[in-house]
Design an enzyme around this catalytic site. Structure first.
Site, short mmCIF file in Angstrom:
data_model
loop_
_atom_site.label_atom_id
_atom_site.label_comp_id
_atom_site.label_asym_id
_atom_site.label_seq_id
_atom_site.Cartn_x
_atom_site.Cartn_y
_atom_site.Cartn_z
N GLY A 1 -4.44 12.36 3.40
CA GLY A 1 -3.20 11.66 3.68
C GLY A 1 -2.53 11.21 2.41
N GLN B 1 2.98 6.36 -2.80
CA GLN B 1 2.01 6.94 -3.73
C GLN B 1 2.63 7.99 -4.64
OE1 GLN B 1 -0.95 7.63 -0.35
NE2 GLN B 1 -2.29 7.28 -2.13
N CYS C 1 -9.11 6.46 -1.87
CA CYS C 1 -7.66 6.54 -1.92
C CYS C 1 -7.26 7.31 -3.17
CB CYS C 1 -7.07 5.13 -1.93
SG CYS C 1 -5.28 5.08 -1.99
N LEU C 2 -6.29 8.20 -3.02
CA LEU C 2 -5.82 8.96 -4.17
C LEU C 2 -5.20 8.05 -5.24
CD1 LEU C 2 -4.23 12.00 -2.29
CD2 LEU C 2 -6.42 11.92 -3.51
N HIS D 1 -4.72 3.73 7.29
CA HIS D 1 -4.81 3.72 5.83
C HIS D 1 -3.45 4.05 5.22
CE1 HIS D 1 -6.92 4.49 1.89
NE2 HIS D 1 -5.80 5.16 1.72
N GLU D 2 -2.83 5.13 5.69
CA GLU D 2 -1.54 5.56 5.13
C GLU D 2 -0.41 4.61 5.49
OE1 GLU D 2 -1.65 7.64 2.79
OE2 GLU D 2 -3.68 8.33 3.24
N HIS E 1 -0.15 1.66 3.29
CA HIS E 1 0.62 1.89 2.05
C HIS E 1 2.09 1.54 2.25
CE1 HIS E 1 -2.19 3.64 -0.79
NE2 HIS E 1 -2.64 4.47 0.12
#
Length: 187
Positions: A45, A50, A100-101, A142-143, A146
């Protein structure tokens, strides 16, 4: 085009993202670029903050998990103007390790509701108002976090935050390794 992923410390990751209009300039290309970036970074995701855009756009690709989760074969979707309306408290919560990226090289156990009620527009700008459960619900939470300026490290215990403090501080100073293109914070 593969976009750089903004990492821990970048102010855009802490802003509440804005809904966009259906005629948002370059939306189709942004979705293509976000999916390409997600693929290049081996994630499941990616939220627009991000990649430096404080707008409510998320892409999720669960097809990469089809060996473990066959029900997600072909799951490759965009979520525009996504909002979580409520969690199903009766369904309970589940703890699972998350990474997480935007926080490369770190992962922690995070407890999240098993089932959520969310609204969004898909990549064809069709509205959805659905209850979602399972791994999809976890990734969406999670996304969508953000989009609210929340990172998974905000949801871990005070003890774990203390343990991770020095790693996060170093990361905010650009001291980390990632196997994908990043945009670290620089004062």
């Amino acid at each position: 085009m593969i976009l750089p992923i903004y990492t821990y410390g970048q102010p855009v990751l802490r802003k509440v993202a804005q809904d966009i209009t259906v005629d948002y300039p370059g939306l189709k290309q942004l979705l293509v670029d976000m999916f390409e970036t997600l693929d290049a970074s081996s994630g499941v995701g990616l939220a627009a903050p991000q990649v430096g855009k404080s707008i409510r756009v998320v892409v999720i690709d669960l097809d990469v998990l089809k060996e473990e989760y066959p029900e997600y074969a072909g799951f490759h979707h965009a979520f525009i103007n996504g909002h979580i309306l409520e969690a199903d408290e009766k369904a309970g919560k589940v703890s699972m390790e998350e990474g997480c990226l935007s926080i490369p090289g770190l992962s922690e156990e995070v407890s999240r509701p098993k089932r959520i009620h969310a609204t969004w527009l898909d990549e064809d700008l069709q509205p959805h108002d659905e209850w979602v459960d399972g791994y999809q619900a976890r990734v969406m939470q999670h996304e969508f976090d953000h989009l609210e300026g929340v990172l998974y490290v905000d949801k871990i215990s005070a003890f774990r935050k203390q343990i991770d403090r020095n790693k996060l501080k170093a990361m905010a100073q650009g001291k980390f390794n990632a196997a994908y293109r990043t945009k670290p914070f620089h004062k």
